[in-house]
Design an enzyme around this catalytic site. Structure first.
Site, PDB file in Angstrom:
ATOM      1  N   CYS A   1       0.827  -1.200   0.000  1.00  0.00           N
ATOM      2  CA  CYS A   1       0.000   0.000   0.000  1.00  0.00           C
ATOM      3  C   CYS A   1       0.865   1.256   0.000  1.00  0.00           C
ATOM      4  CB  CYS A   1      -0.893   0.057   1.240  1.00  0.00           C
ATOM      5  SG  CYS A   1      -1.984  -1.349   1.468  1.00  0.00           S
TER       6      CYS A   1
ATOM      7  N   ASP B   1      17.209  37.858 -14.485  1.00  0.00           N
ATOM      8  CA  ASP B   1      15.879  38.026 -15.073  1.00  0.00           C
ATOM      9  C   ASP B   1      15.230  39.328 -14.598  1.00  0.00           C
ATOM     10  OD1 ASP B   1      13.422  36.644 -16.440  1.00  0.00           O
ATOM     11  OD2 ASP B   1      12.685  37.327 -14.485  1.00  0.00           O
TER      12      ASP B   1
END
Length: 490
Positions: free
Chosen positions: A34, A441
């Site tokens: 699981c 940037d």
């Protein structure tokens, strides 16, 4: 690395979804494995065994739980963060390389021997490359069985199985059901056309997930003909190993709805992988946000909109070429340049969704010998574009999922006209480097000024290794379309 046993036991006891994909719980008394967050009754500690991958649990003889479907959890975020050989192997397996080229092809791409590759995956994942690919094939088969009306034999070969016998045996071992039973438990698909295979999928993610900057960025920078925003979904063409594909991706509260159109069903695995990579769905937002929120300057930004992802790309070469087109120009101008290139050099396709998708983005090979004056910008910029295209086409620069990130950076920087901004943007979006940081940037600089960050480089060193995510929060300071899902269609 997989958590220690005590951490695993605590995660299972608290059903902590943050560990889904980081390890898998196998229960000896039931023969089932699981995810840690499985809602079923917590097993006794002495009956639990922990595995680093679903493939390892399957190789140990456990089958997947039908309730929590552990084979469908988001991939381990470790492989995006890490840049070592094992991470590169996992990214290539996720792109379907083993299915197409075998373990020999996987090893060749990395410059390793088959024995080295097998040793790395066994040591860290408890399974061989073939076992990892087998687990992926089983998952692909289940998706095809539950979402299409394809004949079982077609599903088997589309998922990469060499025979029907292997197909039946593997699905029985992994899911405890025959292929027919898996199909019978699912709602039937509305039907696939004979020209293309249509699939509706739910792409899982770790919460929190803030779709605004990812979908906003993709919509704002969409190249006409290749991408569009329509009816609440980002849509685009895909260049896949066996032919063109199309995808529509729409954000939902607990998943991303994906509708895929494939000319060949064998491309399902790479198509899903590229969509997940594009939206950064395998990230660990809890770890990222906790680290960034430790900075008092970023903390309010993280608290306001947690779970930002890094918008990436479906193909490294494509984004690198687009980054050059976007050097020192506005977003609108970059789209215009790219659209002209697409119309002239892209491969024409027919949109099965009836929208405006008309082309695949041009390959690097098709752009090596662009005639002078093809694009309406300086000759030096066109020379940079063709130089990059030649480096990509020849393999001198590798931006594939299995690329060595540092080597790619060095080789990019050595090309004429490729500066720090382009290198960092390509590292962020093509290579998936979580620590890429385009410090030059304009949007980052504006945000730093508004936040009073005079020593941006020094402050940003504390954000490592998550500076690409910090960039998303910095970009959000500015009122720009890339930060918002288009309202008129959302």
């Amino acid at each position: 690395m997989m958590p220690d046993r005590e951490t695993c036991l605590a995660a299972v006891a608290s059903r902590d979804a943050r560990f889904d994909g980081a390890f898998f719980t196998a229960v000896t008394s039931t023969g089932i494995y699981c995810r840690p967050s499985c809602p079923a009754r917590t097993p006794r500690p002495e009956n639990m065994r922990f595995h680093p991958s679903a493939a390892a649990a399957q190789a140990a003889g456990f089958r997947a739980c039908r309730r929590c479907r552990p084979d469908a959890v988001p991939g381990s975020p470790e492989w995006d963060v890490r840049a070592d050989a094992t991470a590169r192997i996992m990214r290539l397996i996720g792109d379907g390389v083993v299915d197409r080229e075998g373990v020999e092809g996987l090893a060749s791409r990395l410059g390793y021997s088959i024995r080295q590759v097998q040793r790395l995956t066994r040591e860290e994942l408890g399974a061989s490359p073939l076992s990892l690919a087998r687990a992926q094939r089983a998952h692909t088969a289940r998706v095809l069985l539950t979402t299409t009306d394809m004949a079982l034999v077609d599903v088997a070969f589309a998922a990469g199985f060499g025979s029907l016998r292997t197909f039946n045996e593997t699905l029985g071992q992994v899911y405890g059901l025959t292929p027919s039973a898996i199909r019978g438990r699912a709602s039937r698909h509305e039907g696939a056309s004979s020209a293309v295979v249509e699939l509706a999928l739910r792409l899982a993610f770790r919460r929190p997930f803030n779709p605004s900057n990812v979908f906003g960025h993709l919509a704002a920078t969409a190249v006409p003909g290749v991408e569009e925003w329509r009816e609440g979904a980002y849509r685009r063409t895909l260049r896949l190993p066996h032919g063109p594909g199309f995808v529509a991706l729409a954000p939902r509260p607990d998943h991303v709805a994906a509708r895929l159109y494939l000319s060949d069903p064998r491309d399902l695995t790479p198509a899903i992988g590229r969509c997940r990579r594009l939206l950064d769905l395998d990230a660990d937002p809890v770890a990222v946000d906790a680290a960034l929120a430790a900075d008092p300057i970023l903390a309010p930004l993280v608290a306001h909109a947690p779970g930002r992802r890094v918008p990436r790309t479906v193909e490294g070469d494509e984004f690198a070429l687009r980054a050059v087109l976007g050097q020192q120009v506005s977003t609108a101008a970059a789209r215009t340049h790219a659209a002209r290139l697409v119309a002239q050099y892209g491969e024409p396709v027919t949109d099965p969704m009836g929208g405006g998708l008309t082309h695949l983005f041009p390959t690097a090979e098709s752009l090596v010998d662009l005639p002078a004056g093809t694009l309406a910008f300086p000759a030096s910029r066109q020379a940079t574009l063709t130089g990059l295209a030649d480096a990509l086409a020849s393999g001198r620069v590798d931006l594939s999922p299995g690329a060595d990130r540092e080597e790619a950076r060095v080789r990019l920087a050595a090309l004429r006209g490729i500066g720090p901004w382009t290198v960092e943007m390509v590292a962020m979006r093509s290579l998936g480097d979580p620590d890429a940081f385009p410090i030059t940037d304009l949007g980052v600089r504006r945000a730093a000024e508004e936040l009073g960050l005079s020593d941006l480089a020094g402050v940003a060193s504390a954000w490592r290794p998550w500076r690409a995510y910090a960039t998303q929060y910095l970009w959000a300071v500015d009122d720009h379309p890339i930060n918002t899902v288009p309202k008129e269609h959302s």
